[in-house]
Design a protein around this motif. Sequence first.
Motif, PDB file in Angstrom:
ATOM      1  N   ASN A  67       0.908  -1.163  -0.226  1.00  0.00           N
ATOM      2  CA  ASN A  67      -0.032  -0.117   0.135  1.00  0.00           C
ATOM      3  C   ASN A  67       0.631   1.284  -0.042  1.00  0.00           C
ATOM      4  N   ALA A  68       2.002   1.135   0.858  1.00  0.00           N
ATOM      5  CA  ALA A  68       3.289   1.896   0.410  1.00  0.00           C
ATOM      6  C   ALA A  68       3.821   3.101  -0.296  1.00  0.00           C
ATOM      7  N   LYS A  69       4.005   2.043  -1.358  1.00  0.00           N
ATOM      8  CA  LYS A  69       4.292   1.357  -2.288  1.00  0.00           C
ATOM      9  C   LYS A  69       3.437   2.060  -3.894  1.00  0.00           C
ATOM     10  N   GLU A  70       2.196   1.265  -3.073  1.00  0.00           N
ATOM     11  CA  GLU A  70       1.157   2.393  -4.503  1.00  0.00           C
ATOM     12  C   GLU A  70       0.977   3.781  -4.089  1.00  0.00           C
ATOM     13  N   THR A  71       0.911   4.269  -3.173  1.00  0.00           N
ATOM     14  CA  THR A  71       0.787   6.058  -2.659  1.00  0.00           C
ATOM     15  C   THR A  71       1.493   6.191  -3.884  1.00  0.00           C
ATOM     16  N   LEU A  72       3.361   5.926  -2.793  1.00  0.00           N
ATOM     17  CA  LEU A  72       4.601   6.814  -3.473  1.00  0.00           C
ATOM     18  C   LEU A  72       4.413   7.121  -4.910  1.00  0.00           C
ATOM     19  N   LYS A  73       3.677   5.922  -5.996  1.00  0.00           N
ATOM     20  CA  LYS A  73       3.735   6.403  -7.363  1.00  0.00           C
ATOM     21  C   LYS A  73       3.341   7.066  -7.534  1.00  0.00           C
ATOM     22  N   LYS A  74       1.562   7.795  -6.295  1.00  0.00           N
ATOM     23  CA  LYS A  74       1.265   8.542  -7.119  1.00  0.00           C
ATOM     24  C   LYS A  74       2.159   9.863  -6.390  1.00  0.00           C
ATOM     25  N   ALA A  75       2.730  10.319  -6.143  1.00  0.00           N
ATOM     26  CA  ALA A  75       3.566  11.719  -5.552  1.00  0.00           C
ATOM     27  C   ALA A  75       4.483  11.902  -7.301  1.00  0.00           C
ATOM     28  N   GLY A  76       4.612  10.846  -7.777  1.00  0.00           N
ATOM     29  CA  GLY A  76       5.319  11.860  -9.296  1.00  0.00           C
ATOM     30  C   GLY A  76       6.334  11.810  -8.758  1.00  0.00           C
ATOM     31  N   LYS A  77       7.397  11.684  -9.494  1.00  0.00           N
ATOM     32  CA  LYS A  77       9.362  11.849  -9.566  1.00  0.00           C
ATOM     33  C   LYS A  77       9.369  12.939 -11.021  1.00  0.00           C
TER      34      LYS A  77
ATOM     35  N   TYR B 200       6.650  13.617   9.153  1.00  0.00           N
ATOM     36  CA  TYR B 200       6.205  14.812  10.388  1.00  0.00           C
ATOM     37  C   TYR B 200       7.175  15.863   9.013  1.00  0.00           C
ATOM     38  N   GLN B 201       8.101  15.957   8.453  1.00  0.00           N
ATOM     39  CA  GLN B 201       8.725  16.758   7.939  1.00  0.00           C
ATOM     40  C   GLN B 201       8.818  16.753   6.196  1.00  0.00           C
ATOM     41  N   GLY B 202       8.139  15.984   6.055  1.00  0.00           N
ATOM     42  CA  GLY B 202       7.699  15.487   4.441  1.00  0.00           C
ATOM     43  C   GLY B 202       8.952  15.838   3.339  1.00  0.00           C
ATOM     44  N   ILE B 203       9.806  15.540   4.126  1.00  0.00           N
ATOM     45  CA  ILE B 203      11.145  15.523   2.745  1.00  0.00           C
ATOM     46  C   ILE B 203      10.763  14.444   1.763  1.00  0.00           C
ATOM     47  N   THR B 204      11.070  14.850   0.583  1.00  0.00           N
ATOM     48  CA  THR B 204      10.559  14.382  -0.667  1.00  0.00           C
ATOM     49  C   THR B 204      12.055  13.392  -1.773  1.00  0.00           C
ATOM     50  N   ILE B 205      13.483  13.646  -1.016  1.00  0.00           N
ATOM     51  CA  ILE B 205      14.292  13.014  -1.842  1.00  0.00           C
ATOM     52  C   ILE B 205      14.447  12.200  -1.498  1.00  0.00           C
ATOM     53  N   ALA B 206      13.833  11.635  -3.064  1.00  0.00           N
ATOM     54  CA  ALA B 206      14.008   9.685  -3.113  1.00  0.00           C
ATOM     55  C   ALA B 206      14.943   8.968  -3.419  1.00  0.00           C
TER      56      ALA B 206
ATOM     57  N   GLY C 235      14.329  13.557  -9.021  1.00  0.00           N
ATOM     58  CA  GLY C 235      15.143  12.934  -8.173  1.00  0.00           C
ATOM     59  C   GLY C 235      14.809  13.308  -7.057  1.00  0.00           C
ATOM     60  N   GLU C 236      13.034  13.608  -6.780  1.00  0.00           N
ATOM     61  CA  GLU C 236      12.421  14.079  -5.698  1.00  0.00           C
ATOM     62  C   GLU C 236      10.982  13.694  -6.207  1.00  0.00           C
ATOM     63  N   TYR C 237      10.709  13.690  -4.945  1.00  0.00           N
ATOM     64  CA  TYR C 237       8.954  13.097  -5.269  1.00  0.00           C
ATOM     65  C   TYR C 237       8.288  14.482  -5.209  1.00  0.00           C
ATOM     66  N   ALA C 238       7.009  14.591  -6.341  1.00  0.00           N
ATOM     67  CA  ALA C 238       6.343  15.942  -6.725  1.00  0.00           C
ATOM     68  C   ALA C 238       5.471  16.153  -5.946  1.00  0.00           C
ATOM     69  N   ASP C 239       4.643  15.614  -4.803  1.00  0.00           N
ATOM     70  CA  ASP C 239       3.419  15.390  -3.934  1.00  0.00           C
ATOM     71  C   ASP C 239       4.041  15.046  -2.675  1.00  0.00           C
ATOM     72  N   ASP C 240       4.221  16.561  -1.988  1.00  0.00           N
ATOM     73  CA  ASP C 240       4.670  15.461  -0.388  1.00  0.00           C
ATOM     74  C   ASP C 240       3.350  14.865   0.334  1.00  0.00           C
ATOM     75  N   LYS C 241       1.968  15.656  -0.292  1.00  0.00           N
ATOM     76  CA  LYS C 241       1.216  14.705   1.042  1.00  0.00           C
ATOM     77  C   LYS C 241       0.910  13.237   0.084  1.00  0.00           C
ATOM     78  N   TYR C 242       1.909  12.809  -0.504  1.00  0.00           N
ATOM     79  CA  TYR C 242       1.967  11.676  -1.057  1.00  0.00           C
ATOM     80  C   TYR C 242       2.570  11.062  -0.965  1.00  0.00           C
ATOM     81  N   VAL C 243       4.121  11.094   0.076  1.00  0.00           N
ATOM     82  CA  VAL C 243       5.147  10.937  -0.010  1.00  0.00           C
ATOM     83  C   VAL C 243       4.723  11.061   1.723  1.00  0.00           C
ATOM     84  N   LYS C 244       3.879  11.686   1.980  1.00  0.00           N
ATOM     85  CA  LYS C 244       3.764  11.955   3.878  1.00  0.00           C
ATOM     86  C   LYS C 244       3.129  10.321   4.135  1.00  0.00           C
TER      87      LYS C 244
END
Length: 135
Positions: free
Chosen positions: A23-33, A108-114, A36-45
């Motif tokens: 489930n976490a991997k599927e959610t992370l895919k929604k963040a887009g990249k 918590y901090q919303g880091i997006t570095i892949a 080298g960074e994920y584009a949407d921090d909501k999905y990363v969090k």
Amino acid sequence: MIVTDQNRVRTKYYAEALRYMDNAKETLKKAGKDRGEYADDKYVKTACGIAYNGVLKALDGYFILKDIAIPKNHKSIEYYRFYLSDIDNKLMKELNNAYGILHILGYYQGITIAKIINTGFDSAFKIIERIKPAA
């Protein structure tokens, strides 16, 4: 604990922890990249929170196998660290990595570095593999 009970615990907690990670991997895919960074921090969090809960599920199974009571309500990192420090330093290091990256930096901090997020996921999978049932 007899072997059949150990296998039952391993199977149950391993499958559940992997379900969280899927489930976490599927959610992370929604963040887009992007670069080298994920584009949407909501999905990363969200993905990091789900993955960290998968880690806790695996550790609960590990503790049951070691005849250590699992916390009922509040899942405190100190509880897990206290018991792991006495029985498995390698697993403790992976827990510290997963906690620091997935729970603190990602959730918590919303880091997006892949690369960093992926390192947290790698630690989570290493923890989960420790309870993998025999083939």
